[in-house]
Design a protein around this motif. Structure first.
Motif, mmCIF file in Angstrom:
data_model
loop_
_atom_site.group_PDB
_atom_site.id
_atom_site.type_symbol
_atom_site.label_atom_id
_atom_site.label_comp_id
_atom_site.label_asym_id
_atom_site.label_seq_id
_atom_site.Cartn_x
_atom_site.Cartn_y
_atom_site.Cartn_z
ATOM 1 N N LYS A 259 0.843 -1.214 0.000
ATOM 2 C CA LYS A 259 0.000 0.000 0.000
ATOM 3 C C LYS A 259 0.872 1.256 0.000
ATOM 4 O O LYS A 259 0.645 2.200 -0.748
ATOM 5 C CB LYS A 259 -0.874 -0.005 1.266
ATOM 6 N N ILE A 262 2.642 1.790 -3.373
ATOM 7 C CA ILE A 262 1.704 2.257 -4.404
ATOM 8 C C ILE A 262 1.327 3.715 -4.110
ATOM 9 O O ILE A 262 1.329 4.570 -5.005
ATOM 10 C CB ILE A 262 0.468 1.330 -4.492
ATOM 11 N N SER A 268 3.259 0.619 -9.298
ATOM 12 C CA SER A 268 1.848 0.722 -9.688
ATOM 13 C C SER A 268 1.183 -0.630 -9.403
ATOM 14 O O SER A 268 1.872 -1.624 -9.167
ATOM 15 C CB SER A 268 1.743 1.041 -11.184
ATOM 16 N N GLU A 269 -0.151 -0.638 -9.462
ATOM 17 C CA GLU A 269 -0.873 -1.905 -9.257
ATOM 18 C C GLU A 269 -0.371 -2.952 -10.253
ATOM 19 O O GLU A 269 -0.220 -4.122 -9.915
ATOM 20 C CB GLU A 269 -2.386 -1.710 -9.479
ATOM 21 N N LYS A 273 1.256 -6.710 -9.756
ATOM 22 C CA LYS A 273 0.730 -7.924 -10.431
ATOM 23 C C LYS A 273 1.864 -8.658 -11.137
ATOM 24 O O LYS A 273 1.959 -9.894 -11.066
ATOM 25 C CB LYS A 273 -0.319 -7.540 -11.485
#
Ligand SMILES: Cc1ncc(C[n+]2csc(CCOP(=O)(O)OP(=O)(O)O)c2C)c(N)n1
Length: 307
Positions: A259, A262, A268-269, A273
């Motif tokens: 968290k 980001i 970034s998200e 991933k």
């Protein structure tokens, strides 16, 4: 940290659901920030000593995941040729992880001996030894810390205070608010750090490591953290109160660090991933490697029996 967490999730699945891993195994769920923070503050040539909860120490010290997995499968390609299993998985001297044992506190005198050798060699190397809150009540801890203190040795005593020794709460076993206060009795500094914050652990370790390198002696580093699972993989930890577990779940080092990164636009998200996907495929490869590896031939097994 994510690599350690995903690894532990996979081990849990392979152990409890598929029965592919057997023997004792102690998961590192929730404590990832300690291993990662400490290992990243060390330089090449520095050493660590692990313990029975060593999967995270091994991965943080860059022992290849497939060798760690193969050791859990008892295969010849594991870090101890499959002879040690989970509690000895973090033994890989060539990667700077010297020793790991199931005897609580046993790594501390060994680390102090190594630190004495560093001092004799006039080297600037340091050694960090990981142990739990339970280990501070062993004789080995007291004798070794006293020697480290009188000889001013370059050893970092990393206490992973996860609040429990099996089912015994640390506050019932030690009449001090902070375990780091024990250090004062030996005349060395005791530092308390948020063990769920990798940056805090890294910063604190860096500082005490640099002091040790310059000849200022040992430090007791108490990393306050929490074992999110039971003592061993088989332990459902029903002795813990729900409120306590829920409070610590909110302090999950991985969720919070993700968290923060980001929020600060460091990641970034989609970066997250991508990292997750990379780890998952590395894990699949590690499991396949472990499954397809041979066990040690009997003839070679005899070479490791000292009697
Ligand atoms: C000298 C010794 N005493 C007792 C045991 C049994 N035992 C295994 S793990 C454990 C608890 C260890 O707790 P802690 O040091 O806090 O580490 P954690 O498991 O919490 O990481 C105990 C008492 C042992 N292995 N060695």
């Amino acid at each position: 940290m994510m690599e350690i967490r995903f690894f532990e999730e996979k081990v849990e699945e392979l152990y409890l659901m598929k029965g592919l891993i057997t023997g004792p195994a102690h998961l590192y769920f929730g404590e990832e920030a300690v291993a990662v923070g400490v290992a990243s503050a060390l330089k090449e040539g520095d050493l660590i000593i692990s313990n029975h909860r060593g999967h995270g120490h091994a991965l943080a010290k860059d022992i290849p995941m497939k060798e760690v997995m193969a050791e859990l499968f008892g295969k010849a390609t594991g870090t101890c040729k499959g002879l040690g299993g989970s509690m000895h998985v973090a033994i890989s001297p060539e990667r700077g992880s010297l020793f790991a044992s199931a005897i609580v506190g046993s790594g501390i005198p060994i680390a102090v001996g190594v630190a004495l050798a560093f001092k004799y060699e006039k080297s600037d190397r340091v050694i960090a030894v990981f142990f739990g809150d339970g280990a501070v009540n062993t004789g080995a801890f007291h004798e070794a810390v006293n020697m480290a203190a009188i000889w001013n040795l370059p050893v970092i005593l990393v206490c992973e205070n996860n609040m429990y020794a099996i089912g015994m709460k640390a506050e019932k076993a030690v009449a001090l608010k902070n375990l780091a206060e024990r250090a004062l009795g030996y005349g060395i500094p005791g530092v308390i750090v948020d063990g769920n914050n990798p940056i805090a652990v890294w910063l604190a370790t860096k500082e005490v490591v640099e002091k040790a390198r310059k000849g200022c002696g040992p430090t007791f580093l108490e990393c306050k953290t929490y074992r999110l699972k039971g003592h061993g993989i088989y332990d459902q930890a029903r002795y813990r109160l729900r409120d306590e577990v829920e409070a610590w779940l909110k302090k999950d080092p991985i969720i919070n660090f993700k968290k923060n990164l980001i929020g600060l636009n460091v990641l970034s998200e989609s970066d997250v991933k991508a990292i997750e996907e990379e780890i998952k495929s590395e894990l699949e490869e590690a499991v396949a490697f472990a499954q397809n590896s041979p066990i040690l031939p009997f003839e070679e097994l005899k070479n490791y029996v000292y009697a």
